[in-house]
Design a protein around this motif. Structure first.
Motif, PDB file in Angstrom:
ATOM      1  N   ASP A  75      28.209 -52.405  64.793  1.00 44.56           N
ATOM      2  CA  ASP A  75      26.707 -52.685  65.163  1.00 44.56           C
ATOM      3  C   ASP A  75      26.406 -53.626  66.330  1.00 44.56           C
ATOM      4  O   ASP A  75      25.995 -53.388  67.303  1.00 44.56           O
ATOM      5  N   ASP A  76      26.938 -54.880  65.673  1.00 42.77           N
ATOM      6  CA  ASP A  76      26.665 -56.076  66.516  1.00 42.77           C
ATOM      7  C   ASP A  76      27.632 -56.015  67.937  1.00 42.77           C
ATOM      8  O   ASP A  76      26.954 -56.574  68.936  1.00 42.77           O
ATOM      9  N   VAL A  79      25.613 -53.871  70.515  1.00 47.03           N
ATOM     10  CA  VAL A  79      24.345 -54.405  71.088  1.00 47.03           C
ATOM     11  C   VAL A  79      24.881 -55.726  72.047  1.00 47.03           C
ATOM     12  O   VAL A  79      24.398 -55.614  73.217  1.00 47.03           O
ATOM     13  N   LEU A 104      24.130 -44.624  71.779  1.00 45.39           N
ATOM     14  CA  LEU A 104      23.753 -45.694  70.586  1.00 45.39           C
ATOM     15  C   LEU A 104      22.769 -44.961  69.719  1.00 45.39           C
ATOM     16  O   LEU A 104      21.781 -44.235  70.188  1.00 45.39           O
ATOM     17  N   ARG A 107      18.414 -47.102  65.800  1.00 46.36           N
ATOM     18  CA  ARG A 107      18.269 -48.744  65.471  1.00 46.36           C
ATOM     19  C   ARG A 107      18.679 -49.592  66.280  1.00 46.36           C
ATOM     20  O   ARG A 107      18.488 -50.480  66.524  1.00 46.36           O
ATOM     21  N   LEU A 108      20.036 -49.136  66.896  1.00 47.60           N
ATOM     22  CA  LEU A 108      20.774 -50.187  67.814  1.00 47.60           C
ATOM     23  C   LEU A 108      19.986 -50.122  69.161  1.00 47.60           C
ATOM     24  O   LEU A 108      19.806 -51.168  69.620  1.00 47.60           O
ATOM     25  N   ARG A 111      17.172 -52.293  68.956  1.00 47.70           N
ATOM     26  CA  ARG A 111      17.442 -53.678  68.877  1.00 47.70           C
ATOM     27  C   ARG A 111      17.645 -54.275  70.321  1.00 47.70           C
ATOM     28  O   ARG A 111      17.618 -55.520  70.781  1.00 47.70           O
TER      29      ARG A 111
END
Length: 307
Positions: A75-76, A79, A104, A107-108, A111
């Motif tokens: 995830d990180d 992003v 994606l 939720r991502l 962000r």
């Protein structure tokens, strides 16, 4: 887990570290080493170049292939890549960002949109990735470059250069090379270069200029950006202080608790204000104009505080 899920997990493990022993992979996947070998063969069939090494420290390594296989990002990482591509602003980056955003998870995507809405980047000139790639190849293979270069007054000159290093300042790409006609190190903005073919013969690499390639670019950028410069000793580690300063201010460690900063601004007053805002003790080295500006600023602030 089923075979597809296990293959994705195996690929993630191989991407996260260069070498993975077979028994470790088997333990992480909760399968036998025989199943790991079979899964590695499945990945190879899908185009992933997984190399095996034998012996006591043997295992598996994910190598580079002839084609680019799909990458797995957590995830990180996803992003971070999306934000970096958005900040780059080039045509190739926007194309890659479009593909990434299509896959994606919601939720991502939220962000990424939040970061883009609350942050800004100073745009730099677009650089052709093919030009960057050719320059990087010439640096790696030690082959001379011939190119037309557009200087600040829009005049175009021909250059014959031994390319040594590409340096990015965040906004622009620079080439550091040995200019054969001028017999000296020079810095060139890549967006102002137009490569000519064919290039030149191979050359023997030279020792970097004082301060290294990055320091050479930083000093050159500072000379263009600011009318006034001064050396200042700042109390604090070089790593800590560098994080508070513009990228074009070279920082040299003097010890564990101090560093030398080559600072710059349009005027001594502007530089005094900026240094005061660092909230760090500092000593001005041989710069009477900056000392006078700092004294005037201290007097003004002292008067304001006494009222």
């Amino acid at each position: 887990m089923d075979t597809a899920a296990r293959l994705l997990r195996l690929l993630t493990l191989l991407q996260s570290r260069p070498d993975r022993p077979g028994p470790e992979l088997a333990e992480r996947l909760e399968v036998s080493t025989r199943t790991v070998r079979a899964d590695v063969e499945r990945l190879r069939g899908l185009g992933y170049p997984v190399h095996a090494t034998s012996g006591v420290g043997g295992g598996y390594r994910l190598g580079a292939g002839a084609a680019l296989p799909p990458l797995l990002l957590d995830d990180d990482e996803a992003v971070a890549v999306a934000v970096a591509l958005r900040s780059a602003g080039t045509e190739a980056a926007i194309s890659a960002l479009t593909k990434l955003q299509q896959v994606l998870p919601p939720r991502l995507g939220a962000r990424v949109r939040a970061l883009q809405a609350t942050s800004a980047a100073v745009p730099g000139p677009d650089v052709d990735p093919d030009v960057l790639g050719e320059i990087a190849r010439s640096c790696r293979d030690h082959e001379r470059l011939r190119f037309d270069y557009r200087v600040r007054d829009e005049a175009v000159t021909s250059r014959d250069v031994e390319p040594h290093r590409l340096v990015s300042t965040g906004r622009r790409w620079y080439l550091v090379g040995w200019d054969l006609d001028r017999a000296d190190w020079r810095t060139y903005r890549v967006d102002r270069m137009r490569l000519r073919t064919p290039g030149g013969p191979r050359f023997e690499p030279r020792e970097p200029p004082d301060g290294g390639f990055t320091g050479f670019v930083t000093r050159g950028v500072a000379e263009v950006l600011w009318n006034y410069r001064a050396d200042v000793k700042v109390h604090g580690s070089a790593e800590e202080v560098a994080g508070l300063l513009p990228v074009a201010w070279p920082v040299t460690a003097l010890g564990p608790g101090s560093c030398l900063v080559e600072a710059g601004a349009d005027t001594p007053h502007d530089l005094a204000v900026y240094l005061a805002a660092l909230d760090r003790d500092f000593t001005i080295i041989d710069a009477p104009e900056l000392r006078e500006a700092a004294a005037q600023l201290a007097h003004r602030l002292g008067q304001a505080g006494s009222r």
